[in-house]
Design a protein around this motif. Structure first.
Motif, mmCIF file in Angstrom:
data_model
loop_
_atom_site.group_PDB
_atom_site.id
_atom_site.type_symbol
_atom_site.label_atom_id
_atom_site.label_comp_id
_atom_site.label_asym_id
_atom_site.label_seq_id
_atom_site.Cartn_x
_atom_site.Cartn_y
_atom_site.Cartn_z
ATOM 1 N N ARG A 1 42.655 76.128 -8.525
ATOM 2 C CA ARG A 1 43.948 76.812 -8.621
ATOM 3 C C ARG A 1 45.017 76.155 -7.755
ATOM 4 N NH1 ARG A 1 45.848 82.212 -9.996
ATOM 5 N NH2 ARG A 1 47.782 82.548 -8.885
ATOM 6 N N ASP A 2 44.674 75.812 -6.522
ATOM 7 C CA ASP A 2 45.662 75.187 -5.632
ATOM 8 C C ASP A 2 46.119 73.835 -6.163
ATOM 9 O OD1 ASP A 2 45.543 77.345 -3.934
ATOM 10 O OD2 ASP A 2 43.998 76.445 -2.656
ATOM 11 N N GLU A 3 45.196 73.069 -6.733
ATOM 12 C CA GLU A 3 45.576 71.774 -7.295
ATOM 13 C C GLU A 3 46.513 71.938 -8.485
ATOM 14 O OE1 GLU A 3 42.378 69.045 -8.107
ATOM 15 O OE2 GLU A 3 41.168 69.998 -6.566
ATOM 16 N N GLN A 4 46.375 73.009 -9.225
ATOM 17 C CA GLN A 4 47.226 73.236 -10.383
ATOM 18 C C GLN A 4 48.586 73.804 -9.979
ATOM 19 O OE1 GLN A 4 46.512 72.413 -13.525
ATOM 20 N NE2 GLN A 4 44.532 71.620 -12.927
ATOM 21 N N GLN A 5 48.633 74.570 -8.890
ATOM 22 C CA GLN A 5 49.877 75.223 -8.490
ATOM 23 C C GLN A 5 50.878 74.239 -7.877
ATOM 24 O OE1 GLN A 5 50.621 77.774 -9.809
ATOM 25 N NE2 GLN A 5 49.913 79.620 -8.816
ATOM 26 N N LEU A 6 50.418 73.290 -7.089
ATOM 27 C CA LEU A 6 51.345 72.370 -6.415
ATOM 28 C C LEU A 6 52.223 71.588 -7.389
ATOM 29 C CD1 LEU A 6 49.138 71.136 -3.459
ATOM 30 C CD2 LEU A 6 51.064 72.726 -3.392
ATOM 31 N N PRO A 7 51.684 70.933 -8.400
ATOM 32 C CA PRO A 7 52.561 70.230 -9.351
ATOM 33 C C PRO A 7 53.452 71.180 -10.146
ATOM 34 C CG PRO A 7 50.329 69.416 -9.530
ATOM 35 C CD PRO A 7 50.280 70.622 -8.656
ATOM 36 N N ALA A 8 53.008 72.406 -10.365
ATOM 37 C CA ALA A 8 53.809 73.356 -11.141
ATOM 38 C C ALA A 8 55.041 73.808 -10.372
ATOM 39 C CB ALA A 8 52.962 74.554 -11.520
ATOM 40 N N LEU A 9 54.998 73.748 -9.053
ATOM 41 C CA LEU A 9 56.117 74.224 -8.230
ATOM 42 C C LEU A 9 57.142 73.136 -7.925
ATOM 43 C CD1 LEU A 9 54.128 76.484 -5.767
ATOM 44 C CD2 LEU A 9 55.521 77.186 -7.722
ATOM 45 N N ILE A 10 56.938 71.918 -8.370
ATOM 46 C CA ILE A 10 57.865 70.817 -8.084
ATOM 47 C C ILE A 10 59.301 71.128 -8.522
ATOM 48 C CG2 ILE A 10 58.452 68.441 -8.712
ATOM 49 C CD1 ILE A 10 55.456 67.801 -8.574
ATOM 50 N N PRO A 11 59.541 71.685 -9.712
ATOM 51 C CA PRO A 11 60.936 71.952 -10.108
ATOM 52 C C PRO A 11 61.638 73.007 -9.227
ATOM 53 C CG PRO A 11 59.501 72.051 -12.011
ATOM 54 C CD PRO A 11 58.631 71.960 -10.812
ATOM 55 N N PHE A 12 60.876 73.817 -8.513
ATOM 56 C CA PHE A 12 61.470 74.893 -7.729
ATOM 57 C C PHE A 12 61.694 74.522 -6.264
ATOM 58 C CE2 PHE A 12 59.035 76.921 -11.172
ATOM 59 C CZ PHE A 12 60.105 77.460 -11.860
ATOM 60 N N ARG A 13 61.325 73.317 -5.881
ATOM 61 C CA ARG A 13 61.531 72.879 -4.499
ATOM 62 C C ARG A 13 63.000 72.595 -4.262
ATOM 63 N NH1 ARG A 13 56.792 68.422 -3.962
ATOM 64 N NH2 ARG A 13 55.028 69.855 -4.138
ATOM 65 N N GLU A 14 63.416 72.884 -3.051
ATOM 66 C CA GLU A 14 64.801 72.576 -2.682
ATOM 67 C C GLU A 14 64.865 71.115 -2.258
ATOM 68 O OE1 GLU A 14 66.532 75.179 0.145
ATOM 69 O OE2 GLU A 14 65.588 76.926 -0.738
ATOM 70 N N GLU A 15 65.940 70.455 -2.650
ATOM 71 C CA GLU A 15 66.126 69.064 -2.250
ATOM 72 C C GLU A 15 66.686 69.025 -0.842
ATOM 73 O OE1 GLU A 15 67.818 66.342 -4.853
ATOM 74 O OE2 GLU A 15 67.055 67.336 -6.644
ATOM 75 N N ARG A 16 66.260 68.050 -0.090
ATOM 76 C CA ARG A 16 66.718 67.939 1.298
ATOM 77 C C ARG A 16 67.752 66.879 1.465
ATOM 78 N NH1 ARG A 16 61.108 68.909 4.492
ATOM 79 N NH2 ARG A 16 60.416 70.534 3.150
#
Length: 51
Positions: free
Chosen positions: A36-51
């Protein structure tokens, strides 16, 4: 030539079963409970804030 036609006939009958088996293995590997953790990390990429 006869051996080649026998091979083609064998593939025609069993290639669908082989594809279903490979697809099933991919699905089982992707949805295994411990991944589950391996699948969740790539799925959250579009929701990350850019720095």
């Amino acid at each position: 030539m006869s051996a080649w036609l026998a091979w083609v006939d064998f593939l025609r009958h069993y290639v669908v079963a082989a594809m279903v088996l490979v697809f099933s293995l991919i699905v089982v590997k992707a949805y295994w409970p411990g991944r589950r953790d391996e699948q969740q990390l790539p799925a959250l990429i579009p929701f990350r804030e850019e720095r």
